[in-house]
Design a protein around this motif. Structure first.
Motif, PDB file in Angstrom:
ATOM      1  N   PRO A  42       0.816  -1.225   0.000  1.00 15.27           N
ATOM      2  CA  PRO A  42       0.000   0.000   0.000  1.00 15.27           C
ATOM      3  C   PRO A  42       0.850   1.276   0.000  1.00 15.27           C
ATOM      4  N   GLY A  43       1.908   1.292   0.813  1.00 13.53           N
ATOM      5  CA  GLY A  43       2.772   2.464   0.845  1.00 13.53           C
ATOM      6  C   GLY A  43       3.536   2.654  -0.448  1.00 13.53           C
ATOM      7  N   GLY A  44       4.017   1.545  -1.027  1.00 11.30           N
ATOM      8  CA  GLY A  44       4.762   1.618  -2.278  1.00 11.30           C
ATOM      9  C   GLY A  44       3.903   2.134  -3.415  1.00 11.30           C
ATOM     10  N   LEU A  45       2.654   1.655  -3.477  1.00 12.81           N
ATOM     11  CA  LEU A  45       1.740   2.113  -4.519  1.00 12.81           C
ATOM     12  C   LEU A  45       1.348   3.576  -4.303  1.00 12.81           C
ATOM     13  N   ARG A  46       1.199   3.960  -3.046  1.00  9.99           N
ATOM     14  CA  ARG A  46       0.836   5.345  -2.769  1.00  9.99           C
ATOM     15  C   ARG A  46       1.969   6.283  -3.179  1.00  9.99           C
ATOM     16  N   PHE A  47       3.197   5.855  -2.917  1.00 12.15           N
ATOM     17  CA  PHE A  47       4.337   6.652  -3.349  1.00 12.15           C
ATOM     18  C   PHE A  47       4.327   6.822  -4.861  1.00 12.15           C
ATOM     19  N   THR A  48       4.130   5.718  -5.578  1.00 11.78           N
ATOM     20  CA  THR A  48       4.133   5.760  -7.038  1.00 11.78           C
ATOM     21  C   THR A  48       3.028   6.661  -7.574  1.00 11.78           C
ATOM     22  N   ASN A  49       1.839   6.552  -6.991  1.00 13.76           N
ATOM     23  CA  ASN A  49       0.686   7.290  -7.511  1.00 13.76           C
ATOM     24  C   ASN A  49       0.668   8.754  -7.108  1.00 13.76           C
TER      25      ASN A  49
END
Length: 204
Positions: A42-49
């Motif tokens: 979740p954190g990795g995807l939030r960073f990307t988005n």
């Protein structure tokens, strides 16, 4: 709120403050790397988005400007030569951010207490007026070189006695370190300064 988001909020604050200093520095000699190890978490995807690698690199550049300005390092000859600055986005428990490897402030050619080096780095957070609720309060700590926020708060006190103290101390630490730098800059031994600092804030 995820740890990475809090961390990047602090970087955004530093970037905004850098824009108010009215100075720009050439950072072409520094390469900024951003590596997302959090992947599809979740954190990795939030960073990307929400941020992404390119914006993160821009924030790192602006933060470097802010630090150079804070340490009065307008002249490239005054700065520690750092070729690469890397940021790793990963999942950690109990930490918003961790640092390792090269640092931008001087370390007295390895002679300075590590706690003082950590304190100067954390002093940046105070100058940016961005620190978490758990950050050390004025007067807390057991030693002046305890490190991180405890030492940063002590440096804040020293700065109140002489404006620009942290920047001058950092410059003196370019090639060596001597605890008598505190006497030279503030007229008192560091242990006396620490005692007066603790007394001022009731040793809290």
């Amino acid at each position: 709120m995820s740890h990475f988001y809090l961390f990047f909020s602090s970087l955004l604050t530093l970037a905004a403050l850098q824009g108010t200093c009215g100075l720009r520095f050439d950072v072409s000699s520094v390469h900024f790397d951003v590596i997302n190890l959090a992947g599809s978490s979740p954190g990795g995807l939030r960073f990307t988005n929400e941020i992404g690698i390119e914006k993160a690199q821009q924030i790192m550049e602006k933060t470097t400007h802010f630090i150079w300005h804070m340490l009065h390092e307008m002249n490239p000859a005054d700065r520690k030569q750092v070729e690469n600055v890397s940021m790793f986005i990963d999942n950690y428990i109990g930490a918003e951010a961790m640092t390792f490897g090269n640092i931008i402030n001087w370390n007295g050619a390895g002679q300075a207490p590590i706690g003082l080096i950590e304190g100067i780095a954390d002093y940046t957070i105070l100058k940016a007026n961005y620190y978490p609720p758990a950050y050390a309060k004025r007067g807390q700590g057991d030693r002046w070189d305890q490190g991180y926020d405890f030492t940063a708060r002590f440096l804040e006190y020293c700065e109140s006695l002489r404006g620009g103290f942290v920047a001058v101390l950092n410059k003196k630490m370019k090639d060596s370190f001597n605890v008598n730098y505190f006497v030279e800059l503030l007229g008192k031994p560091v242990d006396q300064l620490w005692s007066e600092y603790k007394a001022k804030y009731n040793g809290s």
